[in-house]
Write a protein that holds these residues in place. Structure first.
Motif, PDB file in Angstrom:
ATOM      1  N   MET A 190      67.580  57.323   7.546  1.00 32.05           N
ATOM      2  CA  MET A 190      68.737  56.517   7.103  1.00 32.05           C
ATOM      3  C   MET A 190      69.917  57.452   6.827  1.00 32.05           C
ATOM      4  SD  MET A 190      69.804  53.560   5.808  1.00 32.05           S
ATOM      5  CE  MET A 190      71.514  53.355   5.460  1.00 32.05           C
ATOM      6  N   GLU A 191      71.055  57.202   7.496  1.00 29.54           N
ATOM      7  CA  GLU A 191      72.199  58.067   7.206  1.00 29.54           C
ATOM      8  C   GLU A 191      73.068  57.447   6.113  1.00 29.54           C
ATOM      9  OE1 GLU A 191      76.206  59.551   8.947  1.00 29.54           O
ATOM     10  OE2 GLU A 191      74.651  59.966  10.433  1.00 29.54           O
ATOM     11  N   TYR A 192      73.343  58.239   5.098  1.00 32.71           N
ATOM     12  CA  TYR A 192      74.227  57.806   4.018  1.00 32.71           C
ATOM     13  C   TYR A 192      75.608  58.413   4.239  1.00 32.71           C
ATOM     14  CZ  TYR A 192      69.910  56.529   1.567  1.00 32.71           C
ATOM     15  OH  TYR A 192      68.715  55.962   1.209  1.00 32.71           O
ATOM     16  N   GLU A 244      76.035  61.351  -0.362  1.00 29.66           N
ATOM     17  CA  GLU A 244      74.826  61.627  -1.139  1.00 29.66           C
ATOM     18  C   GLU A 244      75.185  62.605  -2.247  1.00 29.66           C
ATOM     19  OE1 GLU A 244      70.898  61.937   1.242  1.00 29.66           O
ATOM     20  OE2 GLU A 244      72.478  62.549   2.640  1.00 29.66           O
ATOM     21  N   GLN A 262      73.120  57.544  -3.706  1.00 32.85           N
ATOM     22  CA  GLN A 262      73.284  57.547  -2.236  1.00 32.85           C
ATOM     23  C   GLN A 262      73.976  56.251  -1.803  1.00 32.85           C
ATOM     24  OE1 GLN A 262      69.001  58.161  -1.903  1.00 32.85           O
ATOM     25  NE2 GLN A 262      69.362  60.040  -0.736  1.00 32.85           N
ATOM     26  N   LYS A 282      75.346  53.805   1.211  1.00 33.94           N
ATOM     27  CA  LYS A 282      75.201  53.469   2.635  1.00 33.94           C
ATOM     28  C   LYS A 282      76.559  53.064   3.212  1.00 33.94           C
ATOM     29  CE  LYS A 282      70.528  51.533   2.129  1.00 33.94           C
ATOM     30  NZ  LYS A 282      69.779  50.267   2.057  1.00 33.94           N
ATOM     31  N   GLN A 283      76.682  53.190   4.515  1.00 32.96           N
ATOM     32  CA  GLN A 283      77.887  52.739   5.220  1.00 32.96           C
ATOM     33  C   GLN A 283      78.024  51.220   5.025  1.00 32.96           C
ATOM     34  OE1 GLN A 283      80.372  54.136   7.199  1.00 32.96           O
ATOM     35  NE2 GLN A 283      81.146  52.063   7.331  1.00 32.96           N
ATOM     36  N   GLU A 291      78.513  49.286   2.376  1.00 31.26           N
ATOM     37  CA  GLU A 291      77.965  48.555   1.220  1.00 31.26           C
ATOM     38  C   GLU A 291      78.889  48.695   0.003  1.00 31.26           C
ATOM     39  OE1 GLU A 291      74.317  49.731  -0.743  1.00 31.26           O
ATOM     40  OE2 GLU A 291      74.837  51.854  -0.753  1.00 31.26           O
ATOM     41  N   HIS A 341      78.346  49.484  -3.731  1.00 31.38           N
ATOM     42  CA  HIS A 341      77.266  50.056  -4.533  1.00 31.38           C
ATOM     43  C   HIS A 341      77.743  50.158  -5.979  1.00 31.38           C
ATOM     44  CE1 HIS A 341      73.592  52.786  -4.505  1.00 31.38           C
ATOM     45  NE2 HIS A 341      74.030  52.872  -5.752  1.00 31.38           N
ATOM     46  N   ARG A 345      78.373  62.164   4.997  1.00 33.36           N
ATOM     47  CA  ARG A 345      77.812  61.896   6.338  1.00 33.36           C
ATOM     48  C   ARG A 345      76.810  62.981   6.747  1.00 33.36           C
ATOM     49  NH1 ARG A 345      82.969  60.122   6.366  1.00 33.36           N
ATOM     50  NH2 ARG A 345      83.117  57.874   6.626  1.00 33.36           N
ATOM     51  N   SER A 379      83.357  51.680   2.677  1.00 28.94           N
ATOM     52  CA  SER A 379      82.212  51.660   1.762  1.00 28.94           C
ATOM     53  C   SER A 379      82.768  51.850   0.354  1.00 28.94           C
ATOM     54  CB  SER A 379      81.236  52.792   2.093  1.00 28.94           C
ATOM     55  OG  SER A 379      80.954  52.788   3.484  1.00 28.94           O
ATOM     56  N   ARG A 437      73.686  47.142  -3.777  1.00 29.24           N
ATOM     57  CA  ARG A 437      72.697  47.895  -4.561  1.00 29.24           C
ATOM     58  C   ARG A 437      73.352  48.392  -5.843  1.00 29.24           C
ATOM     59  NH1 ARG A 437      70.109  52.607  -1.985  1.00 29.24           N
ATOM     60  NH2 ARG A 437      72.202  53.063  -1.182  1.00 29.24           N
TER      61      ARG A 437
END
Length: 511
Positions: free
Chosen positions: A1-3, A6, A26, A28-29, A31, A33, A64, A192, A209
């Protein structure tokens, strides 16, 4: 999974305190958060590390998948990270466009090409549904508009990852709805977002999340669709939190505060409080509900002596206190938790211990023949800090170094300890987390149960309905209705606050 981001094992220390202890987050693309935690849990510190304002003692940041060193905000901007701060970073005298391009000016030769910049600002604002007037001065626009300018500033610099720090703390309910819509649009456009907040309702509505931190330590990350507000609240404060305020029925006695025909003007000389009548009894909490700007602030300032009133009567225990100096009003038996804790509640560059005696420093045992007794002052402060759970390294720490929630608890401790006959609580839980809100509500109810009168002003309808025994609705400077919280709804209150008459409200809600 690419974040896209991080933050791994981040540790940030300040003298005498570990603000972030081995925290991992972390993103995600695409999202939204949430970063959730109590006041002073270390949320803003963690994001200031990501934005390059602080350097971590330990840990790694990857953008990335690539490890990066973010030593200042310009590097963060170059990496596509933008931050919308809780306290806006805008120049009041400049226009919207001038603020947005500051430091990234479009030049035509040696001159700044303002026309071109205005056009670019217009295009970005239309694309993201951020309606602003590029030529308006910052000083002349609302808080909600200023926030849009902050968002545009980050987008103008090409931000793909946006950090929002407590973005709804200063907004009206309508502006909050608009902001949530803006965030959803940004995500559709491929951005994001990290949202720092302690408002559980907003997390449930808009986030994918949620990472929880407690006292500087990472508690974990949960999927919002698999959790609920109660679970999030107990993760945040480390125990069960009750959202419903438990209280016995009020036993109101004699009137403590009686206001008749009060007229107060605002700073522009316009009538803000218009022939207002109101009474608050011993043993009750009277809540004032209204849309911001309907005379609430001027009313509270007139009662507490911070603003002169034109005419009418304000009586405390049968004695006229209108237009007396604030100290005389305080000594007559009032306590005041002010709406703006920085402006009217604390001297930020004094130690928190000295702030605890601001209302009583000239009396014994704190002072004798005009000489302050610091031993007594700090002894008193220490006991109040313990009793009211004010989290501070010591009673000698400067007030400005405490988090908002702990500053608020200190003010409440100071005012409640004096045991006033009338306690005025204006926005007492503004910007506080659920644990601190629960604590403050209990204290207000304790005052009521001790036979004191409490006047509560709040723009949070949940709070007004939950804590008040009677609700007075203010509209255009007048009390237009007094209702029983057990017999009304948010919808009814909303209609009354918008100026509907009580009879019409009954008809509209019965349809």
């Amino acid at each position: 999974m690419e974040y896209v981001i991080e933050m791994l094992g981040i540790r940030k220390e300040f003298p005498g305190i570990v603000a972030n202890d081995n925290i991992t987050l972390q993103l995600k693309q695409g999202e939204i958060h949430a970063l959730l935690g109590e006041n002073g849990a270390g949320k803003s510190t963690l994001m200031n590390v990501l934005f390059g304002l602080y350097q971590p003692e330990q840990g790694e940041i990857r953008v990335r998948g690539k490890a990066v060193k973010i030593t200042n905000p310009n590097i963060a901007n170059d990496l596509g990270i933008g931050m919308v701060h809780q306290h806006f970073m805008l120049v009041d005298k400049f226009t919207v466009t001038e603020n947005i391009i500051l430091g990234k000016e479009t030049k035509s030769g040696l001159k700044i090409d303002l026309k071109k910049a205005e056009q670019e600002v217009r295009e970005i604002s239309e694309r993201y549904g951020l309606a602003v007037d590029p030529q308006a001065k910052i000083a002349d626009i609302s808080v909600g508009m200023q926030q849009r300018v902050e968002i545009l500033k980050t987008l103008y610099r090409g931000a793909e990852i946006l950090i929002f720090d407590e973005p709804t703390a200063v907004l009206t309910p309508q502006e909050i709805k608009e902001l949530i819509q803006i965030m959803k649009t940004l995500i559709k456009e491929g951005k994001s977002i990290i949202l720092i907040t302690h408002k559980l309702k907003e997390i449930m509505e808009v986030c994918d999340r949620c990472t929880v931190i407690r006292k500087g330590v990472g508690i974990g990350t949960v999927n919002v669709s698999e959790t609920n507000p109660n679970e999030l609240a107990s993760l945040m404060v480390g125990r069960e939190v009750t959202f419903k305020t438990e209280k016995a029925d009020a036993k109101p006695a004699q009137s403590v505060l009686e206001i008749n025909g009060l007229i107060v003007k605002d700073s522009r000389g316009l009538t803000a409080v218009n022939s207002l009548n109101l009474d608050v009894k011993a043993g009750e909490i009277l809540g004032i509900a209204g849309v911001d700007g309907n005379g609430q602030t001027e009313l509270i300032e007139a009662i507490s002596g911070l603003r002169k009133s034109e005419s009418g009567s304000i009586q405390l225990n049968g004695k006229e206190i209108r237009n007396l100096p604030p100290r005389k009003i305080t000594e007559a038996g009032t306590g005041h938790i002010p709406q703006d804790r920085h402006k009217h509640g604390l001297v930020l560059d004094f130690p928190i211990g000295e702030n605890m005696v601001l209302q009583t420093y000239y009396k014994t045992p704190f002072s004798k023949t005009g000489v302050l007794n610091f031993k007594q002052i700090y002894q008193k402060a220490k006991s109040l800090i313990q009793e009211f759970d004010v989290r501070t390294p010591s009673e000698f720490t400067l007030a400005r170094a405490l988090s908002g929630g702990n500053q608020q608890k200190a003010i409440i401790g100071r005012e409640v300890d004096r045991n006033p006959d009338l306690l005025i609580a204006a926005q007492p839980t503004r910007g506080l987390d659920v644990g601190a809100i629960e604590f403050i509500h209990k204290r207000l109810i304790e005052q009521r149960d001790n036979g004191k009168a409490v006047l509560l002003l709040s723009f949070e309808l949940d709070e007004i309905l939950n804590v008040s025994d009677r609700i007075a609705v203010i509209y255009e400077g007048e009390i237009v209705a007094i209702v029983n919280p057990k017999e009304t709804t948010e919808q009814e209150l909303g209609l009354l606050m918008a100026g509907s008459k009580q009879k019409e409200v009954g008809e509209q809600t019965n349809v």
